[in-house]
Design a protein around this motif. Sequence first.
Motif, short mmCIF file in Angstrom:
data_model
loop_
_atom_site.label_atom_id
_atom_site.label_comp_id
_atom_site.label_asym_id
_atom_site.label_seq_id
_atom_site.Cartn_x
_atom_site.Cartn_y
_atom_site.Cartn_z
N ALA A 9 -45.08 9.90 12.22
CA ALA A 9 -45.88 9.19 11.22
C ALA A 9 -45.19 7.94 10.69
O ALA A 9 -45.83 7.00 10.28
N ASP A 10 -43.85 7.94 10.68
CA ASP A 10 -43.16 6.79 10.08
C ASP A 10 -42.46 5.93 11.14
O ASP A 10 -41.29 5.61 11.00
N GLU A 11 -43.18 5.59 12.20
CA GLU A 11 -42.60 4.70 13.20
C GLU A 11 -42.38 3.33 12.59
O GLU A 11 -43.27 2.77 11.95
N GLY A 12 -41.20 2.76 12.79
CA GLY A 12 -40.91 1.44 12.24
C GLY A 12 -41.53 0.34 13.08
O GLY A 12 -41.51 0.40 14.30
N ARG A 13 -42.08 -0.66 12.45
CA ARG A 13 -42.67 -1.79 13.17
C ARG A 13 -41.72 -2.96 13.06
O ARG A 13 -41.09 -3.16 12.04
N ASP A 14 -41.68 -3.77 14.11
CA ASP A 14 -40.83 -4.94 14.11
C ASP A 14 -41.64 -6.23 14.07
O ASP A 14 -41.34 -7.19 14.74
N ASP A 15 -42.73 -6.23 13.28
CA ASP A 15 -43.57 -7.42 13.23
C ASP A 15 -43.23 -8.31 12.03
O ASP A 15 -43.92 -9.28 11.77
N GLY A 16 -42.18 -8.00 11.31
CA GLY A 16 -41.74 -8.84 10.20
C GLY A 16 -42.58 -8.70 8.94
O GLY A 16 -42.43 -9.50 8.01
N MET A 17 -43.42 -7.71 8.87
CA MET A 17 -44.27 -7.53 7.70
C MET A 17 -43.55 -6.71 6.65
O MET A 17 -42.81 -5.78 6.96
N ARG A 18 -43.80 -7.08 5.39
CA ARG A 18 -43.27 -6.31 4.27
C ARG A 18 -44.36 -5.33 3.83
O ARG A 18 -45.51 -5.70 3.71
#
Length: 172
Positions: A9-18
């Motif tokens: 459920a808590d996969e980290g995204r690397d799209d630069g979004m806060r």
Amino acid sequence: MAKFQPKVADEGRDDGMREKMIQVNRVTKVVKGGRTMSFAALTVVGDGDGRVGMGQGKAKEVPVAVQKAMEAARRNMVKVSLKDGTIHHNVVGEHGAAKVLLAPAVAGTGVIAGGPMRAIFDVMGVKDIVAKSLGSSNPYNMVRATFAALTASTTPAEIAAKRGKTVEELFN
């Protein structure tokens, strides 16, 4: 035979979004067999450069509700024009009984805002602003009123284009 791997459920995204979670509510539905508990999450997502989105998610578990809300926020992003880390002019936004007043601030003032509004400005990249909540303090309506105010704000270039003038003519 390959094993089934459930999605985390808590996969980290690397799209630069806060991402910021504003509120998690436990909600109850009364059915014939008793009460069914679930969780409703309210989140905001921003890129730190004027784009910001709000999302709501609901699920039986908190992490899933938060993930759904983050996905909804990413889909519902709006672009707000900023000037040196603040907004261009005073603006009022309303939604239901919630009313918010946003005012630009000089550099070094910081974010003077409470609760849900502070989270929006943090993810949006606003460094200096003064915000006041008038009326209801319901987080959902405060967020919607803040979004109404932000989308209602205009730039001097937009006003000049609407009036058929140049930006220099506006300020003379």
